[in-house]
Design a protein around this motif. Structure first.
Motif, PDB file in Angstrom:
ATOM      1  N   MET A   1       0.998  -1.353  -0.030  1.00  0.00           N
ATOM      2  CA  MET A   1       0.105   0.122  -0.101  1.00  0.00           C
ATOM      3  C   MET A   1       0.774   1.195   0.113  1.00  0.00           C
ATOM      4  SD  MET A   1      -3.043  -1.036   2.676  1.00  0.00           S
ATOM      5  CE  MET A   1      -3.836   0.667   2.718  1.00  0.00           C
ATOM      6  N   LEU A   2       2.033   1.216   0.681  1.00  0.00           N
ATOM      7  CA  LEU A   2       2.835   2.631   0.755  1.00  0.00           C
ATOM      8  C   LEU A   2       3.457   2.636  -0.416  1.00  0.00           C
ATOM      9  CD1 LEU A   2       4.546   2.059   4.270  1.00  0.00           C
ATOM     10  CD2 LEU A   2       2.804   3.595   3.581  1.00  0.00           C
ATOM     11  N   LEU A   3       3.882   1.491  -1.387  1.00  0.00           N
ATOM     12  CA  LEU A   3       4.255   1.639  -2.396  1.00  0.00           C
ATOM     13  C   LEU A   3       3.446   2.545  -3.711  1.00  0.00           C
ATOM     14  CD1 LEU A   3       6.563   1.369  -4.651  1.00  0.00           C
ATOM     15  CD2 LEU A   3       5.910  -1.016  -4.990  1.00  0.00           C
ATOM     16  N   VAL A   4       2.263   1.903  -3.326  1.00  0.00           N
ATOM     17  CA  VAL A   4       1.160   2.520  -4.272  1.00  0.00           C
ATOM     18  C   VAL A   4       1.058   4.020  -3.916  1.00  0.00           C
ATOM     19  CG1 VAL A   4      -1.286   2.509  -4.600  1.00  0.00           C
ATOM     20  CG2 VAL A   4      -0.340   0.352  -4.239  1.00  0.00           C
ATOM     21  N   VAL A   5       0.923   4.373  -2.487  1.00  0.00           N
ATOM     22  CA  VAL A   5       1.080   5.939  -1.951  1.00  0.00           C
ATOM     23  C   VAL A   5       2.299   6.569  -2.697  1.00  0.00           C
ATOM     24  CG1 VAL A   5       1.556   7.480  -0.384  1.00  0.00           C
ATOM     25  CG2 VAL A   5      -0.097   5.506   0.117  1.00  0.00           C
ATOM     26  N   MET A   6       3.501   5.894  -2.893  1.00  0.00           N
ATOM     27  CA  MET A   6       4.579   6.530  -3.412  1.00  0.00           C
ATOM     28  C   MET A   6       4.227   6.720  -5.116  1.00  0.00           C
ATOM     29  SD  MET A   6       8.049   4.367  -2.200  1.00  0.00           S
ATOM     30  CE  MET A   6       8.800   4.984  -3.709  1.00  0.00           C
ATOM     31  N   TYR A   7       3.524   5.845  -5.570  1.00  0.00           N
ATOM     32  CA  TYR A   7       2.973   6.170  -7.151  1.00  0.00           C
ATOM     33  C   TYR A   7       2.136   7.397  -7.117  1.00  0.00           C
ATOM     34  CZ  TYR A   7       4.202   1.558  -8.516  1.00  0.00           C
ATOM     35  OH  TYR A   7       5.077   0.187  -8.769  1.00  0.00           O
ATOM     36  N   LYS A   8       1.130   7.610  -5.976  1.00  0.00           N
ATOM     37  CA  LYS A   8       0.393   8.733  -6.222  1.00  0.00           C
ATOM     38  C   LYS A   8       1.214  10.171  -5.838  1.00  0.00           C
ATOM     39  CE  LYS A   8      -3.803   8.542  -4.073  1.00  0.00           C
ATOM     40  NZ  LYS A   8      -4.749   8.189  -3.074  1.00  0.00           N
ATOM     41  N   LYS A   9       2.323  10.032  -4.850  1.00  0.00           N
ATOM     42  CA  LYS A   9       2.834  11.232  -4.680  1.00  0.00           C
ATOM     43  C   LYS A   9       3.468  11.744  -6.038  1.00  0.00           C
ATOM     44  CE  LYS A   9       5.295  11.573  -0.857  1.00  0.00           C
ATOM     45  NZ  LYS A   9       5.979  11.117   0.290  1.00  0.00           N
ATOM     46  N   GLN A  10       4.290  10.483  -6.501  1.00  0.00           N
ATOM     47  CA  GLN A  10       4.903  10.967  -7.827  1.00  0.00           C
ATOM     48  C   GLN A  10       4.130  11.701  -8.928  1.00  0.00           C
ATOM     49  OE1 GLN A  10       8.307  10.652  -8.029  1.00  0.00           O
ATOM     50  NE2 GLN A  10       8.290  11.527 -10.176  1.00  0.00           N
ATOM     51  N   LEU A  11       2.814  11.095  -9.173  1.00  0.00           N
ATOM     52  CA  LEU A  11       2.147  11.720 -10.024  1.00  0.00           C
ATOM     53  C   LEU A  11       1.557  12.920  -9.698  1.00  0.00           C
ATOM     54  CD1 LEU A  11      -0.658   8.678 -10.940  1.00  0.00           C
ATOM     55  CD2 LEU A  11       1.136   9.562 -12.433  1.00  0.00           C
ATOM     56  N   SER A  12       1.402  13.165  -8.570  1.00  0.00           N
ATOM     57  CA  SER A  12       1.030  14.510  -7.989  1.00  0.00           C
ATOM     58  C   SER A  12       2.247  15.478  -8.178  1.00  0.00           C
ATOM     59  CB  SER A  12       0.985  14.556  -6.337  1.00  0.00           C
ATOM     60  OG  SER A  12       0.906  15.893  -5.747  1.00  0.00           O
ATOM     61  N   HIS A  13       3.441  15.022  -7.962  1.00  0.00           N
ATOM     62  CA  HIS A  13       4.601  15.734  -8.359  1.00  0.00           C
ATOM     63  C   HIS A  13       4.778  16.238  -9.812  1.00  0.00           C
ATOM     64  CE1 HIS A  13       8.751  17.275  -8.060  1.00  0.00           C
ATOM     65  NE2 HIS A  13       9.272  16.416  -8.998  1.00  0.00           N
ATOM     66  N   ARG A  14       4.570  15.144 -10.615  1.00  0.00           N
ATOM     67  CA  ARG A  14       4.630  15.480 -12.262  1.00  0.00           C
ATOM     68  C   ARG A  14       3.495  16.639 -12.480  1.00  0.00           C
ATOM     69  NH1 ARG A  14       4.782   9.308 -14.382  1.00  0.00           N
ATOM     70  NH2 ARG A  14       6.686   8.734 -13.312  1.00  0.00           N
ATOM     71  N   LEU A  15       2.395  16.372 -11.767  1.00  0.00           N
ATOM     72  CA  LEU A  15       1.377  17.425 -12.287  1.00  0.00           C
ATOM     73  C   LEU A  15       1.647  18.793 -11.910  1.00  0.00           C
ATOM     74  CD1 LEU A  15      -2.117  15.274 -11.277  1.00  0.00           C
ATOM     75  CD2 LEU A  15      -1.190  15.881 -13.633  1.00  0.00           C
ATOM     76  N   ARG A  16       2.425  18.902 -10.798  1.00  0.00           N
ATOM     77  CA  ARG A  16       2.669  20.143 -10.216  1.00  0.00           C
ATOM     78  C   ARG A  16       3.939  20.824 -11.011  1.00  0.00           C
ATOM     79  NH1 ARG A  16       2.095  17.850  -4.935  1.00  0.00           N
ATOM     80  NH2 ARG A  16       4.372  17.957  -4.702  1.00  0.00           N
TER      81      ARG A  16
END
Length: 311
Positions: free
Chosen positions: A206-221
């Protein structure tokens, strides 16, 4: 095309590519998690779809190594590695451990009772997604180990990580999927900490999936122009690029912190009991929860509250 329409859904990423084995134009399928936020580069997560005219079935050819192609055969030794969690409890007054818990095998690892599923391209794609996720999980865990050595975390070998605590140790290990592994697991008797081992593995995933979400959020910003700049230019602009990889990996730290906190809490309770409760008549001990106040401005910086909690 009729066969493809039966097995490929609108959730799959299909694109045109050249089949280097036949030299003809073919279709590629992306089973990796790059579009979901993954930065794992050791496996492209791309396979070629081929149609076997003799058997009238689709074949899946992986480009996992990036150089040569090899056919994917389920339950054979290719890149089929999965993560296993084992808990060893320390024996009192002895410098030895006993196995007290082991994570169970995922459904993709168990042999299917229906022999027809072996040729199902849908099942093969699902397994490829599972194995590349497990590979990245261990890759990220080993990256994080460098910063957890003072806390009893070490890399025993290429495929095993050990977290040591005063009363137990936890092993995170990648194993190849073979007949012996499956049979040994099915013959093992249930153990006390099996459920805890499963929960640790679930939390890591689950924490690896959270890492994915953080990376996507970083790419969008991140602006498109900044994304196109070379790494040297980004370092001069941000000034803290060397620190960003450390903050990206957050898998074992929550687990290690939770276990160490519980160990200190148990030690504190023992001290209070021995030197206060057993000495002072009528004394009691009560545990209270302290809520942390978070400003609205901090909450608004990230839209996902779960990502905010882990930052």
């Amino acid at each position: 095309w009729s066969t493809i329409s039966q097995h490929i859904t609108n959730q799959d990423v299909i694109f045109k590519m050249k089949d280097r084995h036949t030299g003809q134009r073919s279709l590629g399928i992306k089973y990796g998690y790059e579009d979901s936020g993954s930065c794992y580069k050791l496996d492209k997560g791309i396979a070629v779809l081929r149609h076997n005219a003799e058997s009238n079935k689709l074949e899946l050819v992986s480009l996992a190594d990036g150089q040569s192609e090899k056919d994917i055969h389920i339950n054979k030794k290719n890149n089929e590695m999965f993560v296993r969690v084992r808990i060893f409890t320390k024996i009192e007054e002895e410098d030895d451990y006993i196995l007290s818990g082991e994570s169970s095998l995922d459904k993709w690892l168990l042999p299917s009772s229906d022999s027809g599923d072996v040729d199902d391209i849908r099942l093969e794609i699902s397994k490829l997604k599972f194995f590349i996720f497990e590979q990245e999980l261990m890759y990220q865990l080993k990256r994080e180990c460098d910063h957890l050595i003072p806390y009893g975390v070490s890399i025993e070998n290429e495929n095993k990580i050990v977290m040591e605590f005063p009363t137990e140790k936890i092993e995170l290990e990648t194993l190849p999927l073979d007949y012996d592994t499956i049979m040994n697991h099915e013959q093992d008797a249930p153990k006390t900490n099996d459920r805890r081992a499963n929960l640790i593995l679930i939390v890591l995933r689950m924490l690896l999936v959270v890492m994915y979400k953080k990376q996507l959020s970083h790419r969008l910003r991140q602006p498109l122009l900044t994304r196109a700049q070379p790494a040297s230019a980004k370092q001069r602009k941000t000034g803290n690029s060397k620190e960003s990889p450390d903050k990206e990996v957050l898998l074992m730290r929550p687990i290690v912190g939770k276990i160490r906190h519980q160990n200190y809490l148990n030690l504190l309770k023992k001290v209070i009991k021995d030197y206060v409760l057993d000495v002072v008549n009528g004394s009691t001990m009560k545990k209270l929860r302290v809520e942390t106040q978070v400003s609205d401005r901090q909450k608004g910086s990230l839209k996902d509250e779960h990502i905010f909690k882990l930052d």
